[in-house]
Design an enzyme around this catalytic site. Sequence first.
Site: not given
Length: 923
Positions: A579, A135
């Site tokens: 998120k 990532h």
Amino acid sequence: MADDLGANPKVDETLALSMAALVDVLQSVGDGVVVPYLPWPELWRSTFAGSTDPWPDALAERCTQAVSLAFQLLNQAEENAIAQTRRAAEAAGELHLDSGSWDNQLAKLTAAGWQPSEIADALGALRVEPVLTAHPTEAKRQTVLDHHRRLYRCLVDLENTMWTPSEREALNADMRASLERLWRSGEVFLEKPTVADERRNVIHYMVNVFPAVLPWAERRLVDAWRRAGLDPDELDDPSRRPRLAFGTWVGGDRDGHPLVTADTTATTLALFRAEALKLVDEALNDLAAGLSLSDRRQAPPASLLGRIEERAASLGDAGAAALERNPGEPWRQAVNLMRAALPTADGPVVVGGYADAGELVADLGRLRDGLVAIGAERLAYGDVDPVIARLQVFGFHLATLDVRQNSAFHDRALAQLLTAAGEPDAAAYADWPEPRRTTSLRRELATRRPFTHAGAQVGPEADATLAVYRVLQAHAERWGTHGLGALIVSMTRNPADLLVVFVLARDAGLLRYDEDGAWCPLQVVPLFETIDDLERGGDSLDRFLAEPVVSRSLARQAAAAGESQPVQQVMIGYSDSGKDGGFVASFWSLYRAQLQLAEIGRRHGVRIRFFHGRGGTIGRGAGPTHRFVAALPPGTLGGDLRLTEQGETVAQKYANRVTATHHLELLAAGALARTLTARRGHVDPEPLVEAMDRLAVTSRAAYRDLLDRDGFMAFFAHATPLDVIEQSGIGSRPSRRTAKRTLEDLRAIPWVFAWNQARFVLPGWYGLGTALTELAEAEPALFDALAKAKTGDGRWPPFHYMIGNIATAFATTSPVIMQRYAGLVPDGDVRERFLAVILAEHGRTGAMLQRIYGKPLAEARPRIQRMIDRRHSALESLHAHQIALLERWRQAHETGDDTQSELLRRQLLLTVNGIAAGLGATG
């Protein structure tokens, strides 16, 4: 012990040494002009008093690089201090005080009445699998990481008191050389790394770090067992040791990553196999060199001689050649034959050779037994066991490669195949009601007929998906499924999102068939990411496990793996749920989901193996490893821990042998303790569960209220360096899943990264203040129960872990710096509205944390606060410089000055790296 860093004199001592070396290097290469702007002048005893003035424009880029490098030195000083403190504790017999260590956990288990045999049996059933991902959160280039590793090695070597003055001077010279390389190289990716770059980094850890760590990790357990006063005979059997494995997504994760193609996956699997076989051959070569036992000094067991004769005959000429090499040394001859029987990386299995690593492990076991039979236990345990351990970890495949793709991508792929097959309304497959989709998928799985013939091109998504599945099928047919991981479906919404994978696998030839019907040799794994998907995950899993193709697949997979019951892996996402709903709601939704999913598995007779998709920062699920494991819901671990290690955390945890050994120890020891504790029927206190349910709902509402307000994206985009991060070169994967400029499409990594850079750190704490305030006012008894769950005898690990993480994130914020970044928002109304809301929640959160801890955070956690304060003082100049650059860069964009824009972008990337180094995290 790590909490002692803030007051640890070893940090100051090491940092002073490193900073003095940096000053020498800067002055020697003609850059002494930046020395007055370096942080912590009181440590490096310079004649300079240090300057807090703004950086002159002519020096700004060099000052940024110098301060960034200083933060790297601070991080290394802290890492070294942790290692040295732990060594001192071991020498003093105090490792049982090191929270999360083997000594600590074994002491607790024995005090709780667990018998050595029970603990040893649990150890043998333990499985730990870190999964390295690429990532985009690693800001440093591979070359720079190598320089940092060499620099850290110098620091460790200098701790040894054996060196003569001239030898110490040589080490100091090597340190300065490493610093000069770093200074002259530059820290950050100015161009995006390729998947091949990221793959090389993973291979570095698999080949150069982890094999060297394995014997040390084994030694740590054995020594702790002895120090705990437990019977060492209980651990003599290698089957009573934890099983360690490694996985990776690099070369397999294609969710929103168009550069990961079928060829990429094929190359990755081939490279991993080649590197694994080299590791095995090197280990066998070393083993053969050591086992130079003569048959004139001891008679070899008949079983060993028989196996040598049998293996030599099966290998033909190669076997004869192996026997000729060391006449009179049968143990060495046995190993030579093992080397001759190894397969090649890209060719067929040699005649009489090993088809898989398990066969070689069996031969090594016979060799080990032969040594024990002649009384050479020391050689059996010291020479052969490490080779067996290496084989059991890396096999002939090195690491397990998962393949991940988004459910929406699969929808488009199947729509294209259905269209090619003439299915009515096929183009709208993604919009079909779920019952219609499920019925269609079941119908397809009832037949072996593929939609199209091999080689047909029906659409980009279908072609890409079938191509990678064909790569997996070809690999499995040639070398078996070892090294092939799961087929992970991100954004899983319902069972149809998983059944579609079986249909796609059928068309690629990946499905198998027997008299009962179709089954898949690879696991199809849901990834529940958003809070809504986590809440619906139980129903999705329940219906999925009821599908015949799934139960058949799980049964065959369990039989192949030697499992006593079927095992279904389920991945849960910490990043997107955070998120989506904020930290508190994410944490508790994940907790609740694990309990529900594990219970559904039990009803189906299936053990659920959770795969924890944690990120590298608190806003994406990170936190102290041992506390994370201790806070897992009861009955959900089952001795099987799989979790992601992402971005810069890979280097932080595994770059150096001592650190890597300790981190693996925390994972294994924590998993052992949590597994055994859960066996005694622990149930979470109902009042605390009720309180957390309420906190999750209220905090999520407060968090979503902020994100859903008009103008939020305008505030976020201008008050953080999001635009810089999206143009940075910190990973091969795009920052967004598609080209849409929406909050929903933005990945969790840049979301967290941007807030951290501007010191809002909003994903790590926002919503808690409102939630705790509401709870304290409406249900004071529940609030008091939670407060008591933080410390002392009433400590409840889930709340202790959650509130500690939030407190750390909150302590990293800076309202003053937040307001400076908010000044970049051009619309004054938007700026003032959102800043007022955020600062108000910040005040509420601070007040409520003070009530929970009973005093201000700085007083309650003085050591952590000292660490943060040291960084904050040095970060202020970097923040000021980044804000000034952002203003100029955005203005250059508006005026179309591409030359100036690119120049400023490169300078901004240096500030992003420097602030990330100072905070110790990116996204």
